[in-house]
Design an enzyme around this catalytic site. Structure first.
Site: not given
Ligand code: F6P
Length: 354
Positions: A108, A131, A226, A279
């Protein structure tokens, strides 16, 4: 400079790479840090950084600038006070007489970087995300460190799984792609790996588990992304899937749903572990520290050469620059027919598809 979107382990290491290179190139360089990503640029929340701010941060996780999610699709939507966000960002940039905006971000954030480029700002961006889903680069910083954390989680599950003889599911982050699950799954010796790119069939998973039981294996470990999805759900439209989810049992996440189905079908006890945001936490691994240093220095070279509108990328272990116009907004996904999937299948890993 700003860090945008979900954080990762090597953001500070990357900013350090950019800054140290620039301070060495110029006596009079001034680096301004915007707080909490694009929000800082919109609302002019910033501070002038000193060279000492970049010392001792190579190994420090998180981001010294803070970050926030400012969804790309809302960029053209005025804020609650009617502020035009894009105009506000351009205004701050011009008011501070910036030469260039350095953006460290994921998908984004790269789209917004490209939008600002189209609006006439000088942009250099760097590929951040655990990711690893950014198109145009072989690897993103943060990915390897996240693999380490997710692999550690699977390793820890291995010892307890062996004692108990259960089915264990470790749910791995990765948003809509399966890179992190694929690498951590292979590294952690998972028996079954489920990725969004390879929709699974519950019967195949159940058969794989039964086969392990037949072979006398006491436990099984699934690494589930996920974003993993079943074949039947993958065949539905977005709208149909939403309706289906509303009408059925609501699970906290996909791993719990798969766990419940496994118990239903096999009677086996299942435990789910979700390492979640761990992670993205902790210090960057040595690979990421090196990568970040290289990417950061290369970004400084782009700035020196006034080569704007590019994201620094890794291409066959060489650091290159890819035009934002070409790479932003595109997702890099796991190819189900790739060599790594073929090799994983050769050692007996099931992807729940065949
Ligand atoms: O893009 C990184 C990430 O950790 C993804 O793996 C995960 O789906 C998302 O961000 C989680 O986002 P947030 O920290 O906004 O919950």
């Amino acid at each position: 400079m700003l860090t945008s979107g979900g954080d990762c382990q090597a953001l500070n290491a990357t900013m350090r790479g950019v800054a140290k290179s620039l301070y060495k190139m110029y006596d009079d360089v001034e680096i301004i840090g915007f707080e909490d990503g694009y929000k800082g640029l919109m609302y002019a929340d910033y501070h002038v950084l000193k060279s000492s701010d970049f010392s001792g941060i190579l190994t420090k996780g998180g981001t010294i600038l803070g970050t926030s999610r400012q969804p790309f699709k809302a960029m053209r939507v005025p804020d609650e006070n009617g502020l035009d966000k894009v105009e506000a960002m351009k205004h701050t940039y011009r008011k501070l007489k910036l030469e260039c905006l350095v953006v460290l971000g994921g998908n984004g954030s790269q789209k917004t970087a490209n939008l600002l480029r189209e609006e006439g700002l000088n942009i250099v961006s760097l590929p951040k995300t655990i990711d690893n889903d950014l198109y145009g680069t072989d690897v993103t910083f943060g990915f390897q460190s996240a693999i380490n954390v997710a692999t550690d989680a699977i390793d820890c599950i291995h010892t307890t799984a062996a004692s108990h003889g259960r089915v264990f599911i470790v749910e791995v982050m990765g948003h809509k792609v399966g890179w992190l699950t694929l690498y951590a799954g292979i590294a952690g010796g998972a028996d079954i790996i489920l990725l969004p790119e390879i929709p699974y069939d519950m019967n195949v998973i159940v058969n794989a588990l039964k086969e392990r039981n037949r072979q006398g294996k006491r436990f099984s470990i699934l690494a589930v992304a996920e974003g993993a999805i079943s074949k039947e759900d993958a065949a539905l439209s977005k709208k149909e899937l939403k309706e289906k989810k509303k009408s059925g049992v609501i699970y906290p996440s996909v791993a719990y749903e798969i766990g419940a189905r496994i118990t239903e079908e096999t009677g086996q006890e299942v435990r789910v572990t979700v390492p979640g945001h761990t992670q993205r936490g902790g210090e960057p691994c040595p690979y990421d520290r090196v990568l970040s240093t290289r990417l950061g220095a290369a970004a400084a070279e782009l700035i020196r050469d006034k080569k704007y509108g590019y994201m620094v990328v890794v291409d066959n272990d060489e650091i290159k620059a890819a035009p934002l116009a070409e790479v932003s907004g595109k997702l890099k996904v796991v190819d189900p027919d790739s060599e790594i999937i073929r090799h994983a299948k050769m050692v007996g890993i099931s992807f729940g598809d065949e």
